[in-house]
Write an enzyme that holds these catalytic residues in place. Structure first.
Site, PDB file in Angstrom:
ATOM      1  N   HIS A  68      -1.027  -6.163  35.611  1.00 58.89           N
ATOM      2  CA  HIS A  68      -1.299  -6.222  37.057  1.00 58.89           C
ATOM      3  C   HIS A  68      -0.008  -6.275  37.857  1.00 58.89           C
ATOM      4  O   HIS A  68       0.942  -6.949  37.465  1.00 58.89           O
ATOM      5  CB  HIS A  68      -2.173  -7.438  37.392  1.00 58.89           C
ATOM      6  CG  HIS A  68      -3.588  -7.263  36.936  1.00 58.89           C
ATOM      7  ND1 HIS A  68      -3.945  -7.329  35.610  1.00 58.89           N
ATOM      8  CD2 HIS A  68      -4.718  -6.964  37.623  1.00 58.89           C
ATOM      9  CE1 HIS A  68      -5.247  -7.093  35.501  1.00 58.89           C
ATOM     10  NE2 HIS A  68      -5.737  -6.868  36.695  1.00 58.89           N
ATOM     11  N   PRO A  69      -0.008  -5.591  38.986  1.00 56.44           N
ATOM     12  CA  PRO A  69       1.182  -5.620  39.839  1.00 56.44           C
ATOM     13  C   PRO A  69       1.264  -6.933  40.611  1.00 56.44           C
ATOM     14  O   PRO A  69       0.246  -7.577  40.858  1.00 56.44           O
ATOM     15  CB  PRO A  69       0.934  -4.453  40.800  1.00 56.44           C
ATOM     16  CG  PRO A  69      -0.562  -4.396  40.924  1.00 56.44           C
ATOM     17  CD  PRO A  69      -1.105  -4.789  39.569  1.00 56.44           C
ATOM     18  N   SER A  85      -5.484  -0.667  42.991  1.00 52.67           N
ATOM     19  CA  SER A  85      -4.635  -1.791  43.395  1.00 52.67           C
ATOM     20  C   SER A  85      -4.225  -1.682  44.854  1.00 52.67           C
ATOM     21  O   SER A  85      -4.179  -2.680  45.574  1.00 52.67           O
ATOM     22  CB  SER A  85      -3.373  -1.848  42.527  1.00 52.67           C
ATOM     23  OG  SER A  85      -3.679  -2.367  41.266  1.00 52.67           O
ATOM     24  N   GLU A  88      -7.030  -2.849  46.926  1.00 53.27           N
ATOM     25  CA  GLU A  88      -7.230  -4.291  46.829  1.00 53.27           C
ATOM     26  C   GLU A  88      -6.189  -5.036  47.660  1.00 53.27           C
ATOM     27  O   GLU A  88      -6.515  -5.981  48.397  1.00 53.27           O
ATOM     28  CB  GLU A  88      -7.185  -4.706  45.354  1.00 53.27           C
ATOM     29  CG  GLU A  88      -8.445  -4.286  44.615  1.00 53.27           C
ATOM     30  CD  GLU A  88      -8.282  -4.079  43.126  1.00 53.27           C
ATOM     31  OE1 GLU A  88      -9.209  -3.556  42.496  1.00 53.27           O
ATOM     32  OE2 GLU A  88      -7.224  -4.429  42.577  1.00 53.27           O
ATOM     33  N   GLN A  89      -4.950  -4.608  47.543  1.00 53.79           N
ATOM     34  CA  GLN A  89      -3.897  -5.308  48.284  1.00 53.79           C
ATOM     35  C   GLN A  89      -4.051  -5.081  49.793  1.00 53.79           C
ATOM     36  O   GLN A  89      -3.863  -5.999  50.592  1.00 53.79           O
ATOM     37  CB  GLN A  89      -2.524  -4.853  47.782  1.00 53.79           C
ATOM     38  CG  GLN A  89      -2.338  -5.157  46.292  1.00 53.79           C
ATOM     39  CD  GLN A  89      -0.912  -5.518  45.921  1.00 53.79           C
ATOM     40  OE1 GLN A  89      -0.105  -5.895  46.760  1.00 53.79           O
ATOM     41  NE2 GLN A  89      -0.606  -5.416  44.638  1.00 53.79           N
ATOM     42  N   PHE A 120       1.042 -13.555  39.050  1.00 51.49           N
ATOM     43  CA  PHE A 120      -0.025 -14.301  39.725  1.00 51.49           C
ATOM     44  C   PHE A 120      -1.203 -13.365  39.965  1.00 51.49           C
ATOM     45  O   PHE A 120      -1.042 -12.308  40.584  1.00 51.49           O
ATOM     46  CB  PHE A 120       0.483 -14.839  41.061  1.00 51.49           C
ATOM     47  CG  PHE A 120      -0.567 -15.497  41.891  1.00 51.49           C
ATOM     48  CD1 PHE A 120      -0.942 -16.809  41.650  1.00 51.49           C
ATOM     49  CD2 PHE A 120      -1.183 -14.804  42.935  1.00 51.49           C
ATOM     50  CE1 PHE A 120      -1.926 -17.422  42.426  1.00 51.49           C
ATOM     51  CE2 PHE A 120      -2.167 -15.411  43.710  1.00 51.49           C
ATOM     52  CZ  PHE A 120      -2.533 -16.719  43.449  1.00 51.49           C
ATOM     53  N   ILE A 121      -2.386 -13.741  39.460  1.00 54.57           N
ATOM     54  CA  ILE A 121      -3.570 -12.900  39.656  1.00 54.57           C
ATOM     55  C   ILE A 121      -4.606 -13.656  40.468  1.00 54.57           C
ATOM     56  O   ILE A 121      -4.994 -14.776  40.122  1.00 54.57           O
ATOM     57  CB  ILE A 121      -4.235 -12.516  38.309  1.00 54.57           C
ATOM     58  CG1 ILE A 121      -3.222 -11.975  37.302  1.00 54.57           C
ATOM     59  CG2 ILE A 121      -5.369 -11.505  38.552  1.00 54.57           C
ATOM     60  CD1 ILE A 121      -2.777 -10.589  37.518  1.00 54.57           C
TER      61      ILE A 121
HETATM   62  N1  GUN Z   1      -2.532  -8.801  41.244  1.00 56.04           N
HETATM   63  C1  GUN Z   1      -2.966  -9.917  41.778  1.00 56.04           C
HETATM   64  N2  GUN Z   1      -4.160  -9.764  42.351  1.00 56.04           N
HETATM   65  C2  GUN Z   1      -4.514  -8.503  42.161  1.00 56.04           C
HETATM   66  C3  GUN Z   1      -5.666  -7.748  42.518  1.00 56.04           C
HETATM   67  O1  GUN Z   1      -6.630  -8.188  43.146  1.00 56.04           O
HETATM   68  N3  GUN Z   1      -5.638  -6.469  42.121  1.00 56.04           N
HETATM   69  C4  GUN Z   1      -4.604  -5.941  41.433  1.00 56.04           C
HETATM   70  N4  GUN Z   1      -4.684  -4.694  41.076  1.00 56.04           N
HETATM   71  N5  GUN Z   1      -3.523  -6.611  41.096  1.00 56.04           N
HETATM   72  C5  GUN Z   1      -3.489  -7.901  41.455  1.00 56.04           C
END
Ligand code: GUN
Length: 186
Positions: A68-69, A85, A88-89, A120-121
């Site tokens: 994940h980025p 992504s 989402e961002q 961090f996710i």
């Molecule tokens: N990295 C942290 N949160 C996210 C997310 O919701 N989507 C993606 N693609 N990367 C994340």
């Protein structure tokens, strides 16, 4: 709009091609879920995908988390995110940060990675940027195993929203307003 019946009828390659993007850069999750078919509804399909992820060994789970980025990170600034992504961002408002906010995200991302060894996710589509910042600060105090499990739980939420989009025929590339609102400082 693909139906569950159509998804259930796909061969393994086509299934992985259709659903491989639900877990960031990790099509193996879809691939190894295929034998669990048929799926009676989206929730059952999602549960099957999550069971595959949870059943994988720890090194693969870690690789998935690391795929994940960073939120508002280098890849975002260089427009090198996957389409999912980027969407989402952007939905969390991370494509409209001031230079000061960018620096704050950078510092918290770096602190988090230094402490836990992975990014961090948080499910950005369910969390506004202010709440993301609060969570980044507070989760830094957690034990590493708790953060590892939290990351997997957030990845499950991300995958569910991506699956719902897929079933509705929503393709992130079609969101031209996001493509136009590239990650440029406010
Ligand atoms: N990295 C942290 N949160 C996210 C997310 O919701 N989507 C993606 N693609 N990367 C994340």
């Amino acid at each position: 709009m693909p139906s569950l019946a159509e998804i259930n009828a796909l061969d393994r390659r086509a299934f992985t091609a259709a659903l491989g993007h639900l877990f960031e850069h990790s099509p193996w999750v879809a691939d190894e879920t295929w034998p669990r078919r048929p799926f009676s509804d989206a929730a059952v399909l999602h549960a099957g995908l999550c069971a595959t992820m949870r059943g994988a060994d720890r090194s693969r789970q870690l690789a998935l988390i690391k795929a994940h980025p960073d939120l508002a990170g280098r890849l975002a600034q260089q427009n090198q995110l996957t389409a999912e992504s980027a969407k989402e961002q952007a939905s969390a408002g991370l494509n409209r940060l001031s230079p000061e906010e960018m620096l704050l995200f950078q510092r918290l991302n770096d602190d988090y990675r230094a402490r836990f060894g992975f990014p961090f996710i948080i499910c950005a589509r369910l969390t506004a940027r202010e709440a993301i910042l609060v969570a980044m600060e507070s989760r830094l105090a957690n034990a590493p195993e708790r953060e590892f499990q939290t990351a997997l739980g957030e990845i499950e939420k991300i995958a569910r929203l991506r699956l719902d989009d897929h079933l509705l025929g929503v393709r992130p590339e079609s969101n031209l307003w996001i493509q136009a609102a590239v990650f440029s400082p406010r």
